[in-house]
Design a protein around this motif. Structure first.
Motif, PDB file in Angstrom:
ATOM      1  N   ALA A 105       0.834  -1.207   0.000  1.00 47.03           N
ATOM      2  CA  ALA A 105       0.000   0.000   0.000  1.00 47.03           C
ATOM      3  C   ALA A 105       0.864   1.252   0.000  1.00 47.03           C
ATOM      4  O   ALA A 105       0.584   2.217  -0.725  1.00 47.03           O
ATOM      5  CB  ALA A 105      -0.933  -0.008   1.217  1.00 47.03           C
ATOM      6  N   ARG A 106       1.938   1.254   0.780  1.00 46.23           N
ATOM      7  CA  ARG A 106       2.827   2.420   0.821  1.00 46.23           C
ATOM      8  C   ARG A 106       3.511   2.641  -0.516  1.00 46.23           C
ATOM      9  O   ARG A 106       3.637   3.782  -0.989  1.00 46.23           O
ATOM     10  CB  ARG A 106       3.855   2.241   1.937  1.00 46.23           C
ATOM     11  CG  ARG A 106       3.273   2.449   3.333  1.00 46.23           C
ATOM     12  CD  ARG A 106       4.091   1.761   4.413  1.00 46.23           C
ATOM     13  NE  ARG A 106       5.483   2.140   4.363  1.00 46.23           N
ATOM     14  CZ  ARG A 106       6.475   1.414   4.892  1.00 46.23           C
ATOM     15  NH1 ARG A 106       6.189   0.253   5.476  1.00 46.23           N
ATOM     16  NH2 ARG A 106       7.703   1.832   4.826  1.00 46.23           N
ATOM     17  N   LEU A 107       3.945   1.553  -1.143  1.00 49.20           N
ATOM     18  CA  LEU A 107       4.596   1.677  -2.446  1.00 49.20           C
ATOM     19  C   LEU A 107       3.628   2.242  -3.481  1.00 49.20           C
ATOM     20  O   LEU A 107       3.980   3.141  -4.254  1.00 49.20           O
ATOM     21  CB  LEU A 107       5.117   0.318  -2.896  1.00 49.20           C
ATOM     22  CG  LEU A 107       5.702   0.239  -4.317  1.00 49.20           C
ATOM     23  CD1 LEU A 107       6.901   1.171  -4.459  1.00 49.20           C
ATOM     24  CD2 LEU A 107       6.096  -1.186  -4.667  1.00 49.20           C
ATOM     25  N   ARG A 108       2.426   1.748  -3.493  1.00 46.86           N
ATOM     26  CA  ARG A 108       1.467   2.214  -4.494  1.00 46.86           C
ATOM     27  C   ARG A 108       1.067   3.662  -4.284  1.00 46.86           C
ATOM     28  O   ARG A 108       0.848   4.403  -5.243  1.00 46.86           O
ATOM     29  CB  ARG A 108       0.250   1.280  -4.501  1.00 46.86           C
ATOM     30  CG  ARG A 108       0.617  -0.090  -5.067  1.00 46.86           C
ATOM     31  CD  ARG A 108      -0.556  -1.041  -5.157  1.00 46.86           C
ATOM     32  NE  ARG A 108      -0.151  -2.280  -5.838  1.00 46.86           N
ATOM     33  CZ  ARG A 108      -0.912  -3.351  -5.948  1.00 46.86           C
ATOM     34  NH1 ARG A 108      -2.144  -3.349  -5.421  1.00 46.86           N
ATOM     35  NH2 ARG A 108      -0.470  -4.427  -6.577  1.00 46.86           N
ATOM     36  N   ARG A 109       0.987   4.106  -3.020  1.00 44.95           N
ATOM     37  CA  ARG A 109       0.701   5.523  -2.781  1.00 44.95           C
ATOM     38  C   ARG A 109       1.863   6.390  -3.252  1.00 44.95           C
ATOM     39  O   ARG A 109       1.661   7.475  -3.812  1.00 44.95           O
ATOM     40  CB  ARG A 109       0.415   5.755  -1.292  1.00 44.95           C
ATOM     41  CG  ARG A 109      -0.950   5.233  -0.852  1.00 44.95           C
ATOM     42  CD  ARG A 109      -1.319   5.743   0.532  1.00 44.95           C
ATOM     43  NE  ARG A 109      -0.440   5.235   1.571  1.00 44.95           N
ATOM     44  CZ  ARG A 109      -0.703   4.187   2.329  1.00 44.95           C
ATOM     45  NH1 ARG A 109      -1.822   3.495   2.150  1.00 44.95           N
ATOM     46  NH2 ARG A 109       0.134   3.805   3.275  1.00 44.95           N
ATOM     47  N   LEU A 110       3.081   5.921  -3.050  1.00 44.44           N
ATOM     48  CA  LEU A 110       4.254   6.656  -3.520  1.00 44.44           C
ATOM     49  C   LEU A 110       4.221   6.787  -5.044  1.00 44.44           C
ATOM     50  O   LEU A 110       4.487   7.863  -5.592  1.00 44.44           O
ATOM     51  CB  LEU A 110       5.515   5.930  -3.069  1.00 44.44           C
ATOM     52  CG  LEU A 110       6.884   6.588  -3.270  1.00 44.44           C
ATOM     53  CD1 LEU A 110       7.888   5.975  -2.297  1.00 44.44           C
ATOM     54  CD2 LEU A 110       7.406   6.432  -4.679  1.00 44.44           C
TER      55      LEU A 110
END
Length: 368
Positions: free
Chosen positions: A69-74
């Motif tokens: 989730a953090r990677l995709r938000r980045l």
């Protein structure tokens, strides 16, 4: 620098995934003698590749769902940022990523100092605060029509945290953190205040927001500010970013009570309660111009805001001070008197934002 020089952690030169990713983007592998590690919740390294590129590599750590989730938000931010006019918001440029390995590669921002360093050595001035305010204002005003952005509410503040913590969190927490959490969990009025803030947030307009805005996310080079770490990027209440910036200075002002920063002479560390209150007011007044200039820059770009924005921002500033208390308590076995004072100040800002906003400098208007 070898892997052993990285404090016992395996260095990126020994990681096939890192060198494979750097190779895929055409920059060559890390030169192992150039690599230095960076502390934080993620593994991160700065170095030079065999092609001469200066790069910053981050390995997102944590549970599989959380890191994805953090990677995709980045990645969502990097795509969205193309909509922001050039020069109005600077950020490290993403060069490549590997979703499976949870790796991201950025162009390095060399010769930069973090905002946290500048805060500590008193070099974070009003001009810098003003420019950060303008950048965040521009972020919040950039249109997001036709772009899919994450809309979930950030994890904190959380009423669940005030009801109890998991066994895993308990095992990983220091006694200082457990003391801080216990202090908050016994405070029913604080729980009511957080619930009220979350209800107000739910009704607020949602804008593109950083949602993890701290001074250590700022990289400053030749007066230009680059804002990093966009893993919490999403559509959210603008009050979160404003409140986080103000909360950084609120927390700093409390920590400064027992220092001679801004004083004419040395400080007697045996402070009475009344003296702590007096010095706390003085320290906040000394640092308040940073918040005021942030707000001026923000409102130059975004003059039209909802009437309750600044009250919500004040409440979020209070929460930010409490959040920083929990984080800093990881390094201690018990809460100091000053840390307890920080909790009290943060609590007051969260529970009484209308009264606290002027003291914090969060109702500044733009003058011609």
């Amino acid at each position: 620098m070898s892997s052993a020089d990285l404090g016992g952690r395996q260095g990126p030169a020994a990681s096939p995934e890192v060198d494979e990713l750097l190779g895929r983007i055409g920059w060559g592998a890390f030169d192992p003698d150039s690599v230095s590690s960076r502390p934080g919740r993620n593994e991160a390294w700065l170095g030079t590749t065999t092609s001469g590129r200066r790069v910053f590599v981050k390995h997102l750590r944590g549970g599989a769902a959380d890191t994805l989730a953090r990677l995709r938000r980045l990645l969502e931010f990097q795509e969205f940022a193309g909509r922001i006019p050039a020069g109005e918001l600077r950020y490290p440029r993403l060069a490549g990523h590997d979703e499976r390995a949870r790796l991201v590669v950025f162009e390095a921002v060399d010769d930069a100092r973090s905002g946290a360093e500048l805060m500590v050595d008193e070099s974070f001035d009003d001009v810098l605060a003003h420019s950060v305010g303008r950048a965040i204002g521009r972020l919040h005003t950039t249109g997001h029509e036709g772009v899919e952005l994450h809309r979930g509410v950030p994890l904190l503040p959380s009423l669940e945290l005030l009801r109890g913590i998991s066994q895993g969190m308990f095992d990983q927490s220091s006694f200082g953190q457990l003391s801080a959490l216990s202090l908050m969990q016994q405070d029913s009025e604080l729980a009511d205040g957080i619930n009220a803030l979350l209800v107000r947030e739910e009704a607020a307009e949602k804008v593109p927001s950083h949602c993890d805005l701290r001074v250590d996310q700022f990289l400053v080079r030749d007066g230009a500010v680059f804002i990093a770490d966009w893993e919490e990027f999403r559509l959210a209440d603008a009050a979160r970013d404003i409140g986080s910036f103000a909360g950084e200075w609120l927390y700093r002002s409390v920590l400064d009570i027992v220092t001679n920063r801004g004083d004419d002479g040395l400080v007697d560390l045996e402070l009475s309660h009344d003296l702590i209150v007096t010095r706390g007011v003085e320290k906040l007044e000394r640092l308040r111009p940073r918040i005021e200039n942030f707000c001026r820059g923000y409102r130059e770009v975004r003059p039209d805001t909802d009437p309750e924005l600044w009250e919500r921002a004040t409440a979020f500033a209070g929460w930010h001070a409490l959040d920083r208390l929990i984080a800093s308590a990881a390094r201690s076995a018990r809460l100091s008197g000053i840390e307890r004072a920080a909790a009290g100040v943060g609590r007051n800002a969260l529970l009484h934002p209308a009264r606290f906003a002027p003291a914090l400098g969060l109702e500044v208007t733009v003058t011609a």
